[in-house]
Design an enzyme around this catalytic site. Structure first.
Site, mmCIF file in Angstrom:
data_model
loop_
_atom_site.group_PDB
_atom_site.id
_atom_site.type_symbol
_atom_site.label_atom_id
_atom_site.label_comp_id
_atom_site.label_asym_id
_atom_site.label_seq_id
_atom_site.Cartn_x
_atom_site.Cartn_y
_atom_site.Cartn_z
ATOM 1 N N ASN A 1 -6.763 2.931 14.210
ATOM 2 C CA ASN A 1 -7.899 2.591 13.104
ATOM 3 C C ASN A 1 -8.216 1.121 13.457
ATOM 4 O OD1 ASN A 1 -8.382 4.660 11.422
ATOM 5 N ND2 ASN A 1 -6.102 4.719 10.949
ATOM 6 N N CYS B 1 -3.250 1.359 8.137
ATOM 7 C CA CYS B 1 -2.179 0.320 7.978
ATOM 8 C C CYS B 1 -2.861 -0.964 7.666
ATOM 9 C CB CYS B 1 -1.371 0.387 9.121
ATOM 10 S SG CYS B 1 0.294 -0.445 9.062
ATOM 11 N N CYS C 1 4.698 -8.201 7.429
ATOM 12 C CA CYS C 1 5.763 -7.876 8.228
ATOM 13 C C CYS C 1 5.827 -9.180 9.414
ATOM 14 C CB CYS C 1 5.316 -6.666 9.217
ATOM 15 S SG CYS C 1 6.368 -6.050 10.389
ATOM 16 N N GLU D 1 0.702 -1.236 0.016
ATOM 17 C CA GLU D 1 -0.027 -0.011 0.062
ATOM 18 C C GLU D 1 1.079 1.311 -0.109
ATOM 19 O OE1 GLU D 1 -3.436 -1.679 2.714
ATOM 20 O OE2 GLU D 1 -2.218 -0.320 3.511
ATOM 21 N N SER E 1 9.954 4.895 10.135
ATOM 22 C CA SER E 1 9.161 4.644 11.259
ATOM 23 C C SER E 1 9.565 3.376 11.651
ATOM 24 C CB SER E 1 7.765 4.769 11.172
ATOM 25 O OG SER E 1 6.879 4.248 11.866
ATOM 26 N N CYS F 1 -1.892 -4.192 15.206
ATOM 27 C CA CYS F 1 -1.515 -3.699 13.408
ATOM 28 C C CYS F 1 -2.003 -4.860 12.490
ATOM 29 C CB CYS F 1 -0.001 -3.389 13.365
ATOM 30 S SG CYS F 1 0.592 -3.560 11.652
ATOM 31 N N GLU G 1 8.443 -3.242 8.424
ATOM 32 C CA GLU G 1 9.533 -2.849 9.139
ATOM 33 C C GLU G 1 10.743 -2.537 8.409
ATOM 34 O OE1 GLU G 1 9.804 -1.751 12.283
ATOM 35 O OE2 GLU G 1 11.789 -1.441 11.567
ATOM 36 N N CYS H 1 3.184 8.060 1.978
ATOM 37 C CA CYS H 1 3.627 7.151 2.942
ATOM 38 C C CYS H 1 3.844 5.607 1.903
ATOM 39 C CB CYS H 1 2.378 6.742 3.714
ATOM 40 S SG CYS H 1 2.446 5.423 4.878
ATOM 41 N N SER I 1 7.721 3.632 16.948
ATOM 42 C CA SER I 1 6.299 2.903 17.238
ATOM 43 C C SER I 1 6.520 2.697 18.913
ATOM 44 C CB SER I 1 6.121 1.882 16.428
ATOM 45 O OG SER I 1 5.534 2.409 15.191
ATOM 46 N N CYS J 1 2.791 -7.027 15.855
ATOM 47 C CA CYS J 1 2.383 -6.002 16.990
ATOM 48 C C CYS J 1 0.826 -6.501 16.820
ATOM 49 C CB CYS J 1 2.725 -4.622 16.586
ATOM 50 S SG CYS J 1 4.316 -4.341 16.527
HETATM 51 N N1 SAH Z 1 6.954 -1.230 11.005
HETATM 52 C C1 SAH Z 1 7.245 0.332 11.180
HETATM 53 C C2 SAH Z 1 6.257 1.088 10.157
HETATM 54 C C3 SAH Z 1 5.025 0.818 9.769
HETATM 55 S S1 SAH Z 1 3.742 0.859 10.734
HETATM 56 C C4 SAH Z 1 6.588 0.787 12.444
HETATM 57 O O1 SAH Z 1 6.155 -0.096 13.201
HETATM 58 O O2 SAH Z 1 6.870 1.716 12.871
HETATM 59 C C5 SAH Z 1 3.311 2.638 10.600
HETATM 60 C C6 SAH Z 1 2.933 3.310 12.077
HETATM 61 O O3 SAH Z 1 1.375 2.858 11.932
HETATM 62 C C7 SAH Z 1 3.322 2.872 13.390
HETATM 63 O O4 SAH Z 1 3.596 3.789 13.894
HETATM 64 C C8 SAH Z 1 2.362 1.787 13.693
HETATM 65 O O5 SAH Z 1 2.374 1.500 15.082
HETATM 66 C C9 SAH Z 1 1.074 2.533 13.295
HETATM 67 N N2 SAH Z 1 -0.162 1.602 13.078
HETATM 68 C C10 SAH Z 1 -0.210 0.074 13.011
HETATM 69 N N3 SAH Z 1 -1.464 -0.240 12.868
HETATM 70 C C11 SAH Z 1 -2.413 0.558 13.281
HETATM 71 C C12 SAH Z 1 -3.561 0.956 13.305
HETATM 72 N N4 SAH Z 1 -4.576 0.085 13.291
HETATM 73 N N5 SAH Z 1 -3.963 2.299 13.784
HETATM 74 C C13 SAH Z 1 -3.393 3.258 14.025
HETATM 75 N N6 SAH Z 1 -1.981 3.142 13.843
HETATM 76 C C14 SAH Z 1 -1.545 2.011 13.519
HETATM 77 FE FE1 SF4 Z 2 5.168 -4.526 11.614
HETATM 78 FE FE2 SF4 Z 2 5.111 -2.102 12.261
HETATM 79 FE FE3 SF4 Z 2 2.846 -3.518 11.950
HETATM 80 FE FE4 SF4 Z 2 4.579 -3.754 14.283
HETATM 81 S S1 SF4 Z 2 3.088 -1.918 13.584
HETATM 82 S S2 SF4 Z 2 3.558 -5.267 13.049
HETATM 83 S S3 SF4 Z 2 6.354 -3.502 13.090
HETATM 84 S S4 SF4 Z 2 4.250 -3.047 10.341
#
Ligand code: SAH
Ligand code: SF4
Length: 348
Positions: free
Chosen positions: A292, A335, A109, A89, A194, A116, A163, A102, A216, A113
């Site tokens: 989200n 995301c 990944c 995306e 990030s 996510c 990541e 973005c 994050s 997390c």
């Molecule tokens: N892997 C990297 C970059 C991709 S995620 C990281 O974790 O930083 C980009 C950002 O979106 C991160 O800050 C992540 O924590 C956040 N994110 C992931 N899922 C989300 C969601 N459902 N709602 C809001 N932010 C989210």
């Molecule tokens: Fe991967 Fe970033 Fe999502 Fe964590 S927040 S699962 S590191 S994409």
């Protein structure tokens, strides 16, 4: 071989080895990066022999747009096909003072997390420098940046899928090319990487890549952070914040802690005080992100009133804080969500 995987010196060497003049490399870059003509279709000064060499021995464009969705607020979200017929995306967010793209760094990944959506998908591959740079070039073409010869696109963030610091070398190289004045001429600070906190690579980055950095963070103590972000077990908070401190000292760039607000999980007044105490000694800013939700997830978004109260506590401790605006809600601009909707047939 993909030409976009090469920096200028590597391209010059490739041309020399194959009997072409070195200065042709800059001409090729000019066509790709300044004119957006990666198919080399325009009237250009390149000799036919060189064009044939490029077309036969290399390829330039590894990504293409699969779907495009425009939000009422101007946000555009693309599903982009990368090599191997896999999708990532990319989201364009126009704002008053900046226009941000973005981009993704991996397909899927490995880090799981809990909040996510990307983390629920199986990891499929690292994107190459060409696939990363290709996303930026595609977006610039879509928003008309090459026609107007303007710099409408001002900022790039690695906040899409994946990541970035687990695909370190390719991300480093793509940044090196993006900031090259002969390519897109971005300044380091307008690119933000990030990361969930891959400490050894944050330390490495401080010497090699001088982008802005977003962490994050999402929880003010190790117990909670490990629960929602398993990577914290390997690289706990103290270690992570020290790596950030080192990054700020060495690069003079900004580090922002991202904090996703999960209702009833990490959003109490106590959590805010704990976060303020923890981050006071570091020169980092905090960015609160309204969560989200996605189908099947166990969390809910914290109500805005409570997010503001949380922000007030942080601010009263003289720590810079902002609340991220929710953009593109009508087009699933969160995301991993478009990719999921595409897979289950909601978006065609
Ligand atoms: N892997 C990297 C970059 C991709 S995620 C990281 O974790 O930083 C980009 C950002 O979106 C991160 O800050 C992540 O924590 C956040 N994110 C992931 N899922 C989300 C969601 N459902 N709602 C809001 N932010 C989210
Ligand atoms: Fe991967 Fe970033 Fe999502 Fe964590 S927040 S699962 S590191 S994409």
């Amino acid at each position: 071989m993909n030409l976009l995987d090469l920096n200028l010196i590597e391209l010059e060497n490739l041309l020399k080895e194959n009997g072409f003049e070195k200065f042709r490399a800059k001409q090729i870059w000019d066509l790709i990066f300044k004119q957006g003509d990666w198919e080399l279709k325009s009237q250009n000064n390149l000799p036919e022999k060189l064009i044939n060499f490029i077309k036969e021995k290399t390829h330039i464009f590894p990504v293409k747009i699969k779907t495009e969705q425009k939000s009422k607020d101007g946000t555009i979200k693309w599903l982009v096909e990368v090599e191997g017929k896999k999708n990532v995306e990319m989201v364009y967010i126009p704002e008053e003072r900046r226009n941000t793209l973005c981009i993704s760094s991996q397909v899927g990944c490995t880090l799981n997390c809990k909040f996510c959506h990307t983390g629920t998908e199986i990891w499929k591959k690292n994107l190459s420098p060409a696939e990363i740079i290709g996303q930026v070039l595609l977006a610039k073409k879509q928003i008309g940046d090459f026609i107007k010869n303007s710099k409408t696109l001002t900022n790039i963030v690695f906040m899409g899928m994946g990541e970035p610091l687990l695909n370190y070398e390719n991300v480093r190289k793509s940044c090196e090319i993006l900031v090259d004045k002969n390519a897109l001429d971005f300044s380091w600070k307008k690119i933000t990487i990030s990361t969930s906190g891959i400490v050894p690579n944050i330390i490495k980055m401080a010497d090699e890549v001088k982008t802005s950095l977003a962490i994050s963070f999402h929880a003010p103590n190790d117990e909670l952070r490990t629960e929602i972000m398993p990577i914290n077990k390997k690289y706990p908070i103290e270690m992570l914040l020290n790596a950030c401190k080192n990054y700020i000292e060495k690069t003079k760039q900004m580090v922002t802690l991202e904090y996703v607000m999960l209702d009833g999980v990490n959003d109490s007044a106590e959590h805010a005080h704990e976060l303020a105490q923890l981050t006071k000694r570091y020169k980092t800013k905090i960015n609160l992100i309204p969560f989200n939700p996605w189908p099947g997830c166990e969390y809910k978004r914290t109500p805005m009133k409570k997010i503001k109260e949380f922000a007030d506590i942080i601010e009263n401790n003289n720590i810079g804080i902002s609340i991220r605006k929710n953009r593109g809600n009508d087009i699933l601009a969160a995301c991993g969500q478009l990719q999921a909707a595409f897979q289950n047939g909601t978006v065609k």
